[in-house]
Design a protein around this motif. Structure first.
Motif, PDB file in Angstrom:
ATOM      1  N   ALA A  30      -5.629  -4.144  -9.344  1.00  0.00           N
ATOM      2  CA  ALA A  30      -6.864  -4.218 -10.121  1.00  0.00           C
ATOM      3  C   ALA A  30      -7.710  -2.972  -9.930  1.00  0.00           C
ATOM      4  CB  ALA A  30      -7.654  -5.465  -9.736  1.00  0.00           C
ATOM      5  N   LYS A  31      -7.803  -2.491  -8.697  1.00  0.00           N
ATOM      6  CA  LYS A  31      -8.600  -1.293  -8.437  1.00  0.00           C
ATOM      7  C   LYS A  31      -7.931  -0.042  -9.019  1.00  0.00           C
ATOM      8  CE  LYS A  31     -12.219  -2.899  -6.237  1.00  0.00           C
ATOM      9  NZ  LYS A  31     -13.561  -2.829  -6.856  1.00  0.00           N
ATOM     10  N   ALA A  32      -6.602  -0.002  -9.003  1.00  0.00           N
ATOM     11  CA  ALA A  32      -5.905   1.112  -9.647  1.00  0.00           C
ATOM     12  C   ALA A  32      -6.167   1.096 -11.150  1.00  0.00           C
ATOM     13  CB  ALA A  32      -4.403   1.031  -9.365  1.00  0.00           C
ATOM     14  N   ALA A  33      -6.200  -0.111 -11.727  1.00  0.00           N
ATOM     15  CA  ALA A  33      -6.524  -0.241 -13.148  1.00  0.00           C
ATOM     16  C   ALA A  33      -7.961   0.204 -13.420  1.00  0.00           C
ATOM     17  CB  ALA A  33      -6.318  -1.682 -13.596  1.00  0.00           C
ATOM     18  N   LEU A  34      -8.869  -0.106 -12.494  1.00  0.00           N
ATOM     19  CA  LEU A  34     -10.251   0.332 -12.638  1.00  0.00           C
ATOM     20  C   LEU A  34     -10.336   1.854 -12.622  1.00  0.00           C
ATOM     21  CD1 LEU A  34     -13.266  -0.435 -12.773  1.00  0.00           C
ATOM     22  CD2 LEU A  34     -13.265  -0.525 -10.269  1.00  0.00           C
ATOM     23  N   ASN A  35      -9.532   2.486 -11.769  1.00  0.00           N
ATOM     24  CA  ASN A  35      -9.495   3.957 -11.750  1.00  0.00           C
ATOM     25  C   ASN A  35      -9.046   4.497 -13.107  1.00  0.00           C
ATOM     26  OD1 ASN A  35     -10.169   3.688  -9.065  1.00  0.00           O
ATOM     27  ND2 ASN A  35      -8.155   4.280  -8.279  1.00  0.00           N
ATOM     28  N   ALA A  36      -8.068   3.832 -13.710  1.00  0.00           N
ATOM     29  CA  ALA A  36      -7.598   4.266 -15.026  1.00  0.00           C
ATOM     30  C   ALA A  36      -8.676   4.090 -16.092  1.00  0.00           C
ATOM     31  CB  ALA A  36      -6.337   3.476 -15.411  1.00  0.00           C
TER      32      ALA A  36
END
Length: 266
Positions: free
Chosen positions: A181-187
């Motif tokens: 989820a946090k990697a997706a937020l970075n994207a």
């Protein structure tokens, strides 16, 4: 020849210092911080208010929001406390409507609310837990940034700050949904920087371990040390300077960026 500095030189330095300080001035701005009633969110709320911003303080519990809102008012700024669950689509529409009804604009959005429950294993991670983690850490920031970012782009611009986690950069077992989820937020940071630029800046703070409420469950060793260049967890107030930089005109040429505030984790 006198050893005293020239008065004119002192005046120039004073002007330069004043202009530099003005870059971080948030007077006349409105900032909305999710998860603003405690931890890093509370520190950012207080810092923004001290810099001159009026505040929308959002979290799940209204009484906690009202406590922080009272602190903002004590600093001479206006404050709107709103109970909202960032994982709930309709809550976010209501939050945005209330913010714009009260202030007419939002200039800074901080997607700070998050949750990071630890499951026994990936196989034992239930659907309800998975959906909650994705909802709070990814779906909520997506929805809120969409609603407010569009209004910012159609108006006078603004700044969106996504508070991510070192968990996205250093993922570990049993934290799969959170790290994802946090990697997706970075994207999303890149997505919205491109979609709402050039007048809206969108950046990520990748936060490392901080001694917030969550750290009360840590071992004493983990509270005292960290596998980082600094060698310790961060104090909550150490998030403030990066947040102020990204919220203010000081970062006018910074967008689509990820700034690590993690003590140099490795």
């Amino acid at each position: 020849m006198s050893g005293e500095p020239d008065a004119g030189c002192r005046d120039v330095k004073s002007v330069a210092a004043a202009e530099l300080f003005d870059l971080f001035d948030l007077s006349g701005k409105v900032a909305l911080v999710t998860g603003g009633s405690r931890g890093l969110g509370r520190e950012m709320v207080r810092a923004f208010a001290t810099a001159g911003a009026d505040m929308v303080v959002a979290s799940r519990k209204l009484d906690a929001c009202e406590t922080v809102a009272a602190e903002v008012r004590d600093l001479g700024r206006r404050a709107l406390p709103v109970a909202a669950h960032v994982g709930r689509w309709d809550d976010l529409g209501r939050l945005v409507d209330l913010a714009y009804e009260e202030f007419g604009h939002v200039d800074v959005l901080v997607n700070n609310a998050g949750m990071s429950p630890l499951a026994p294993s990936s196989a034992e991670t239930g659907e309800e837990l998975f959906d909650k983690v994705i909802g709070v850490n990814f779906k909520g920031p997506f929805r809120l940034s969409s609603l407010i970012g569009q209004r910012m782009a159609e108006g006078d611009g603004g700044s969106i700050i996504n508070v991510s986690s070192s968990g996205a950069l250093f993922p570990q077992p049993r934290f799969g949904p959170y790290a994802g989820a946090k990697a997706a937020l970075n994207a999303l940071t890149t997505v919205f920087a491109l979609e709402y630029g050039p007048t809206v800046r969108v950046n990520t703070i990748s936060a490392g371990p901080f001694l917030t409420d969550i750290s009360k469950a840590w071992t004493e060793e983990k509270r005292q040390s960290a596998r980082s260049a600094v060698g310790r967890p961060g104090r909550p107030e150490e998030i403030v300077t990066t947040a102020l930089y990204l919220a203010s005109d000081a970062s006018s040429y910074t967008t689509g960026s990820l700034i690590r505030v993690d003590g140099g984790l490795y």
